[in-house]
Design an enzyme around this catalytic site. Structure first.
Site, short mmCIF file in Angstrom:
data_model
loop_
_atom_site.label_atom_id
_atom_site.label_comp_id
_atom_site.label_asym_id
_atom_site.label_seq_id
_atom_site.Cartn_x
_atom_site.Cartn_y
_atom_site.Cartn_z
N ARG A 1 20.39 -21.65 -12.21
CA ARG A 1 18.91 -21.97 -12.41
C ARG A 1 18.65 -23.35 -12.61
NH1 ARG A 1 15.94 -17.65 -10.06
NH2 ARG A 1 16.12 -15.71 -11.32
N HIS A 32 1.58 -23.87 -24.47
CA HIS A 32 0.75 -25.10 -24.90
C HIS A 32 1.18 -26.14 -25.83
CE1 HIS A 32 -1.75 -22.85 -22.45
NE2 HIS A 32 -2.88 -23.48 -22.40
N LEU A 53 2.12 -23.41 -12.23
CA LEU A 53 2.70 -22.32 -12.00
C LEU A 53 2.48 -21.46 -13.25
CD1 LEU A 53 6.37 -22.17 -11.61
CD2 LEU A 53 5.86 -21.24 -13.40
N HIS A 108 -3.64 -16.54 -15.96
CA HIS A 108 -4.95 -15.97 -16.67
C HIS A 108 -5.19 -14.83 -15.91
CE1 HIS A 108 -5.35 -20.40 -17.32
NE2 HIS A 108 -5.93 -20.12 -18.34
N GLY A 126 9.84 -20.44 -11.43
CA GLY A 126 9.60 -20.57 -12.77
C GLY A 126 10.83 -20.67 -13.59
N SER A 181 12.02 -23.12 -16.96
CA SER A 181 11.95 -22.48 -17.98
C SER A 181 13.45 -22.51 -18.73
CB SER A 181 11.64 -21.04 -17.92
OG SER A 181 11.92 -20.31 -19.24
C1 HEM Z 1 -9.16 -15.79 -22.69
C2 HEM Z 1 -7.99 -16.73 -22.71
C3 HEM Z 1 -7.83 -17.90 -22.08
C4 HEM Z 1 -9.05 -18.76 -22.06
C5 HEM Z 1 -10.51 -18.65 -22.24
C6 HEM Z 1 -8.25 -19.93 -21.19
C7 HEM Z 1 -8.94 -21.31 -20.72
C8 HEM Z 1 -8.22 -22.23 -20.42
C9 HEM Z 1 -9.03 -23.68 -20.20
C10 HEM Z 1 -10.33 -23.87 -20.71
C11 HEM Z 1 -7.89 -24.62 -19.82
C12 HEM Z 1 -8.16 -26.13 -19.46
C13 HEM Z 1 -8.58 -26.09 -18.15
C14 HEM Z 1 -8.70 -27.41 -17.45
O1 HEM Z 1 -9.00 -28.35 -18.21
O2 HEM Z 1 -9.09 -27.66 -16.22
C15 HEM Z 1 -6.80 -23.53 -19.83
C16 HEM Z 1 -5.40 -24.19 -19.15
C17 HEM Z 1 -4.35 -23.64 -19.14
N1 HEM Z 1 -4.26 -22.20 -19.50
FE1 HEM Z 1 -5.61 -21.14 -20.16
N2 HEM Z 1 -6.89 -19.90 -20.88
C18 HEM Z 1 -6.77 -18.57 -21.51
C19 HEM Z 1 -5.55 -17.78 -21.46
C20 HEM Z 1 -4.29 -18.23 -20.75
C21 HEM Z 1 -3.26 -17.56 -21.04
C22 HEM Z 1 -2.75 -16.10 -21.29
C23 HEM Z 1 -2.32 -18.42 -20.38
C24 HEM Z 1 -0.77 -17.91 -20.07
C25 HEM Z 1 0.29 -18.72 -20.11
C26 HEM Z 1 -2.83 -19.58 -20.06
C27 HEM Z 1 -2.17 -20.69 -19.36
C28 HEM Z 1 -2.93 -21.84 -19.00
C29 HEM Z 1 -2.09 -23.25 -18.89
C30 HEM Z 1 -0.62 -23.20 -18.57
C31 HEM Z 1 -3.08 -24.33 -18.79
C32 HEM Z 1 -2.85 -25.73 -18.43
C33 HEM Z 1 -2.62 -26.44 -19.53
C34 HEM Z 1 -2.42 -27.81 -19.60
O3 HEM Z 1 -1.90 -28.33 -18.46
O4 HEM Z 1 -2.95 -28.34 -20.48
N3 HEM Z 1 -4.01 -19.58 -20.47
N4 HEM Z 1 -7.08 -22.49 -19.94
#
Ligand code: HEM
Ligand SMILES: *[C@@H]1O[C@H](CO)[C@@H](O)[C@H](O)[C@H]1NC(C)=O
Ligand SMILES: *[C@@H]1O[C@H](CO)[C@@H](O)[C@H](O)[C@H]1NC(C)=O
Ligand SMILES: *[C@@H]1O[C@H](CO)[C@@H](O)[C@H](O)[C@H]1NC(C)=O
Ligand SMILES: *[C@@H]1O[C@H](CO)[C@@H](O)[C@H](O)[C@H]1NC(C)=O
Length: 606
Positions: A124, A211, A388, A392, A530, A534
């Site tokens: 990997r 995060h 990746l 959501h 992934g 990871s």
């Molecule tokens: C109800 C639950 C959740 C909400 C409301 C939510 C909301 C958001 C929002 C608003 C963003 C920023 C998007 C942007 O700036 O364009 C984001 C980014 C992201 N979310 Fe979620 N999210 C949720 C659950 C999850 C879950 C369970 C995962 C699983 C791993 C996840 C993974 C990510 C990732 C990887 C990013 C990109 C972060 C970054 O690059 O800074 N989210 N999410």
């Protein structure tokens, strides 16, 4: 072992393979319309080779150490042929790893477990360049790209920006409207539970854990990150900079600040630890919890994990202080932080990745497995990894806690949910509620569809290469049609209409819409792309290196044992009064209705 296998049989094999060698044709790249096209737009260079433009219409592929030669590095060298021939197909390997329980029951208890675990780690992580290579600004190697940690790295360089189509030369001149794409293919119709039984305890762990290293920093520009440690640094507990860390610390016995509510420990309010948290306007400071990661007020599930790690940190500090009464606050803090990082990696590999993989091979967190290999310590988070990980679809339509159903408006940014129910009830509820299947399409709750739209827009602005190019980068065969890519006729025909050419399908839609493996949460690509990011990130952590991986780094045998025996269950139950049902999957009974009693399942799972 290898030399005996590659004996006389191989000599014969080689002869055969050599006869089939294709001819090398020297073609020049010119466009059909006569205008000069940057030849690198054709993405001609195969097998990880590098495209270099010379003048307007000439290019060269640098095939050095790719194992291939020829104009586009497409002709395998002899040993490459042998290796290709012996290499198992990823779907076959996956099938073996997820079936034949009797075989794995034997392997899990022998030296073969170590041999295979080492193989998994090496195979990997060999897919990830280390030191890192490109980023969103530099499609060629550069000191700036290596040195400036504010960029996410990239596995594949951006598509040149002077190409006929957004993805080079394939597909339509304009890409489908991202809103339409999400609306038609990704938005949930009815909730589809994950067939692997993944629960919300897993989903919030995923979000909480990732995060710490996915902190896209659009204020600096696209493709930048605020998480400069590029890995598992527990910055979501301690903050991503020293100033924030110092505000979160108690400055006594190595501990973090906290508050007591109904006699239970929670993160302090921002009045007591004055750090910036992201809340909508109007949430008073006494209702804002101060947490390392500034966005963790968003969801009670994130606040729950923040509370657990805070309690764990302070618990570890007590243990360390008892062991080392002479140590000052700083040494207790720093050592506890290493233990927290170690526990995290242990839980992620042996429970989180174990669950996701569905492997019958019992995974093992043992850094010594890599000590006599050429594994490189260090890690750089990639844009592709962040794209990746937008899982959501895991999110349900509502949350069931202690007999109550909470809808999104009651759940999001509501800091009283955590303190109202308490950690035990939340853990129990999240461990019993099934999460959504990530792959297969049509499964993102409307509340978060705009995040998927954002991811697609970002990938376009950053000119990410097509899904099929990433398939090739990870040694997977590119798909030749939409119908091979998915079994879902509706998805295939919509994609065909929107993209025309399978080679112009984009990265993120590709990952979420690919047919899933049988009874699995993801399709092949999510796992095969992934897992390398990871595992490289987890084992590339400095604590896994030979100089660090020893008891003294963790305060002696006691601390080292905490790391080596960490489990999700202990993380919860050593920090709560009663021990709820805690796991990364729902109880088997609730999934299969097998008729086992709840207590039977509890003893089985715990
Ligand atoms: C109800 C639950 C959740 C909400 C409301 C939510 C909301 C958001 C929002 C608003 C963003 C920023 C998007 C942007 O700036 O364009 C984001 C980014 C992201 N979310 Fe979620 N999210 C949720 C659950 C999850 C879950 C369970 C995962 C699983 C791993 C996840 C993974 C990510 C990732 C990887 C990013 C990109 C972060 C970054 O690059 O800074 N989210 N999410
Ligand atoms: C190399 O790639 C270019 C662009 O895709 C193509 O036109 C050319 O025929 C290829 N050359 C060989 C030898 O396959
Ligand atoms: C081997 O590991 C798998 C996966 O963790 C598990 O299901 C199985 O029970 C294990 N067998 C033994 C003997 O440990
Ligand atoms: C990294 O690059 C960005 C954009 O060019 C720049 O603003 C920032 O100062 C650089 N960081 C360092 C540490 O040089
Ligand atoms: C926040 O959660 C608490 C506890 O579940 C609930 O009583 C309250 O109504 C929620 N607040 C909002 C604005 O929904």
């Amino acid at each position: 072992m290898r030399s005996s296998v590659t004996g006389s049989v191989c000599a014969l094999l080689l002869l055969l393979l050599l006869v089939w060698e294709p001819a090398c044709l020297g073609d020049e790249v010119t466009s059909s319309t006569g205008t000069v096209v940057n030849p690198c737009c054709y993405l001609p260079c195969q097998h990880w080779s590098v495209c270099v433009q010379y003048g307007q219409d000439k290019y060269e592929c640098d095939c050095t150490r790719t194992g291939y030669y020829g104009e586009n590095c497409t002709i395998p060298e002899i040993w490459t042929r042998v290796r290709q021939f012996l290499k198992p197909n990823p779907d076959v390997a996956h099938y073996i790893l997820t079936h034949f329980t009797w075989l794995w029951d034997i392997i899990n208890n022998t030296f073969l477990r170590d041999v295979l675990m080492r193989l998994v780690l090496i195979v990997r992580s060999n897919l990830i360049p280390s030191p890192p290579t490109f980023n969103s600004k530099y499609s060629y190697l550069s000191w700036e790209s290596y040195y400036n940690l504010s960029y996410y790295t990239r596995l594949l360089p951006p598509v040149p920006d002077d190409c006929p189509t957004p993805l080079g030369v394939k597909g339509k001149a304009g890409l489908p409207d991202p809103e339409l794409l999400v609306e038609k293919l990704l938005k949930r119709r009815t909730f589809r539970p994950d067939p692997q039984g993944t629960n919300l305890m897993f989903a919030f762990f995923a979000q909480h854990f990732t995060h710490q290293f996915f902190k896209t920093y659009n204020r600096m520009g696209l493709g930048f990150t605020k998480a400069l440690a590029h890995g598992v640094d527990a910055g979501h507990v301690y903050g991503d900079n020293l100033e924030r860390q110092l505000k979160l610390r108690l400055h006594k016995d190595g501990k973090l600040k906290y508050q007591l509510i109904d006699g239970e420990v929670y993160p302090p309010t921002v009045n007591d630890a004055p750090v910036r948290m992201s809340y909508p306007p109007g949430v008073p400071p006494e209702h804002q919890m101060a947490i390392g990661q500034e966005v963790y007020g968003l969801l009670p599930g994130l606040g729950m994990y923040a509370t657990l790690w805070l309690r764990e940190h302070n618990r570890v500090c007590d243990i360390l202080k008892a062991e080392h009464p002479t140590w000052d606050d700083e040494q207790l803090f720093q050592t506890a932080r290493f233990i927290i990082i170690g526990e995290t990696i242990k839980i992620v590999i042996e429970e989180y990745v174990q669950h996701l993989s569905g492997y019958r091979l019992q995974l093992k967190f043992d850094p010594t497995l890599l000590f006599n290999t050429n594994f490189q310590y260090g890690n750089r988070i990639a844009l592709e990894f962040s794209q990746l990980y937008h899982w959501h679809p895991l999110m349900p339509d509502s949350f069931f806690i202690n007999g109550d159903e909470l809808l999104y408006p009651q759940f999001l940014f509501n800091s009283s949910v955590l303190t109202h129910y308490g950690v035990e009830k939340m853990v129990d509820a999240f461990s019993r509620q099934v999460a959504g299947q990530v792959g297969g399409g049509h499964n993102i709750n409307a509340v978060v569809t705009r995040v998927a739209v954002g991811a697609i827009k970002e990938s376009r602005q950053l000119r990410m290469q097509p899904f099929n190019e990433y398939r090739k980068r990870f040694n997977l065969t590119p798909y030749t049609s939409f119908r091979q890519f998915t079994d879902d006729e509706e998805i295939a025909s919509v994609l065909e209409e929107l993209y025309e050419d399978i080679d112009s399908l984009e990265f993120y839609p590709g990952l979420l819409l690919e047919k899933t493996r049988p009874n699995a949460i993801f399709g092949e690509s999510m796992v095969e792309m992934g897992a390398p990011f990871s595992l490289k990130g987890l084992l590339g952590n400095p604590i896994c290196s030979p100089e660090y991986w020893k008891p003294s780094t963790f305060g002696g045998k006691v601390g080292f044992d905490i790391v080596n025996s960490a489990t999700l269950k202990k993380l919860v139950c050593q920090n709560t009064r009663t021990c709820p049902y805690v796991a990364f999957r729902i109880p088997r009974e609730e999934q299969s209705q097998s008729g086992k009693s709840d207590s039977e399942i509890r003893t089985e799972e715990l």
